[in-house]
Design an enzyme around this catalytic site. Sequence first.
Site, short mmCIF file in Angstrom:
data_model
loop_
_atom_site.label_atom_id
_atom_site.label_comp_id
_atom_site.label_asym_id
_atom_site.label_seq_id
_atom_site.Cartn_x
_atom_site.Cartn_y
_atom_site.Cartn_z
CG MET A 1 47.96 58.71 -5.73
SD MET A 1 46.93 57.33 -5.16
CE MET A 1 46.41 56.92 -6.81
CG ASP B 1 48.25 56.03 -10.98
OD1 ASP B 1 47.79 56.98 -11.76
OD2 ASP B 1 48.12 54.95 -11.12
CG HIS C 1 49.10 55.61 -15.81
ND1 HIS C 1 48.56 56.57 -16.40
CD2 HIS C 1 48.34 55.69 -14.65
CE1 HIS C 1 47.85 57.36 -15.78
NE2 HIS C 1 47.65 56.64 -14.57
CG HIS D 1 46.81 60.17 -13.38
ND1 HIS D 1 46.08 59.24 -13.02
CD2 HIS D 1 46.40 61.27 -13.21
CE1 HIS D 1 44.86 59.87 -12.76
NE2 HIS D 1 44.87 61.07 -12.77
CB SER E 1 48.62 51.80 -13.62
OG SER E 1 48.71 52.58 -12.51
CG MET F 1 40.48 59.82 -13.66
SD MET F 1 41.86 58.75 -13.87
CE MET F 1 41.46 57.45 -12.86
CG MET G 1 45.58 61.49 -9.17
SD MET G 1 45.30 59.66 -9.27
CE MET G 1 47.14 59.35 -9.78
CG ASP H 1 44.03 55.61 -14.71
OD1 ASP H 1 44.24 54.49 -14.30
OD2 ASP H 1 44.38 56.54 -14.40
C1 DX5 Z 1 43.78 55.39 -9.80
C2 DX5 Z 1 44.78 55.70 -10.63
C3 DX5 Z 1 44.86 54.37 -11.74
C4 DX5 Z 1 45.00 53.06 -11.25
C5 DX5 Z 1 44.30 52.18 -11.97
O1 DX5 Z 1 43.65 56.67 -8.88
O2 DX5 Z 1 44.93 56.71 -11.43
O3 DX5 Z 1 45.96 54.70 -12.72
O4 DX5 Z 1 46.28 52.77 -11.03
O5 DX5 Z 1 44.45 50.78 -11.36
P1 DX5 Z 1 43.47 49.87 -11.71
O6 DX5 Z 1 43.61 49.48 -13.16
O7 DX5 Z 1 43.84 48.54 -10.89
O8 DX5 Z 1 42.01 50.07 -11.59
ZN ZN Z 2 46.45 57.02 -13.20
#
Ligand code: DX5
Ligand code: ZN
Length: 215
Positions: A34, A32, A30, A63, A6, A133, A65, A171
């Site tokens: 947000m 993320d 991956h 992903h 990620s 998750m 969010m 994840d």
């Molecule tokens: C959290 C993200 C994850 C995050 C995971 O909201 O969706 O993908 O990057 O990070 P680690 O592996 O550090 O928990």
């Molecule tokens: Zn994620």
Amino acid sequence: MKVAPSILAADFANLAADVARVADVADLLHVDCMDGHYVPNLSIGPPVVKSLRPHTDLFLDCHLMVDNPGTLLAGFADAGADGCTVHIELGDPRVLFDEIRALGMRVGLSLEPQTPFDAVAPYLAEIDLLLVMSVHTGFGGQPFIAEVLDKVRAARVAIDERALPVEIEIDGGIKIDNAHLAVEAGVDILVSGTGIFGADDPAEAAREIRAAGTK
Ligand code: DX5
Ligand code: ZN
């Protein structure tokens, strides 16, 4: 079993270099996204995917969010994203699925730790990826919530019973010491952010996570 670093835990000022460090061992990346509304954190979106795209051939697993994923899907597709995953907590995802597919991307559906498997079960035949998750979305570096493994087991049974071509991704909080629990429960893809980019040698950490998962 696949490993998906990620990039949330990478150095955004040296993103291409950090991705290059894990390129040989990663199966997908991956990404993320947000928006500061769906989760109380703000990260990256299509412009960064567009900048990253020429630097890697890896599958860019985005992903989302965000409160309004529909407004971003075309941007992700144009930027070169390979897949977009949306959250069931936003409501019926079918319109989003249709848009993701029409844009030529793979369809992912995710559920938060508190959301029961029943919420996503009706959609299994319509998706390519189920993202379970194992932390509450918003931040990297949180501790793994082992209780979600029951949902992974339920998903594995439901997918296998119908021989559906759906991969299960997990994840949040995945490290060398718990990767095997996820894989034993039926996970196909391990996402790890801080477990990989937080290590002195990210490629070695990714290799160890894969090895731990295949034991
Ligand atoms: C959290 C993200 C994850 C995050 C995971 O909201 O969706 O993908 O990057 O990070 P680690 O592996 O550090 O928990
Ligand atoms: Zn994620």
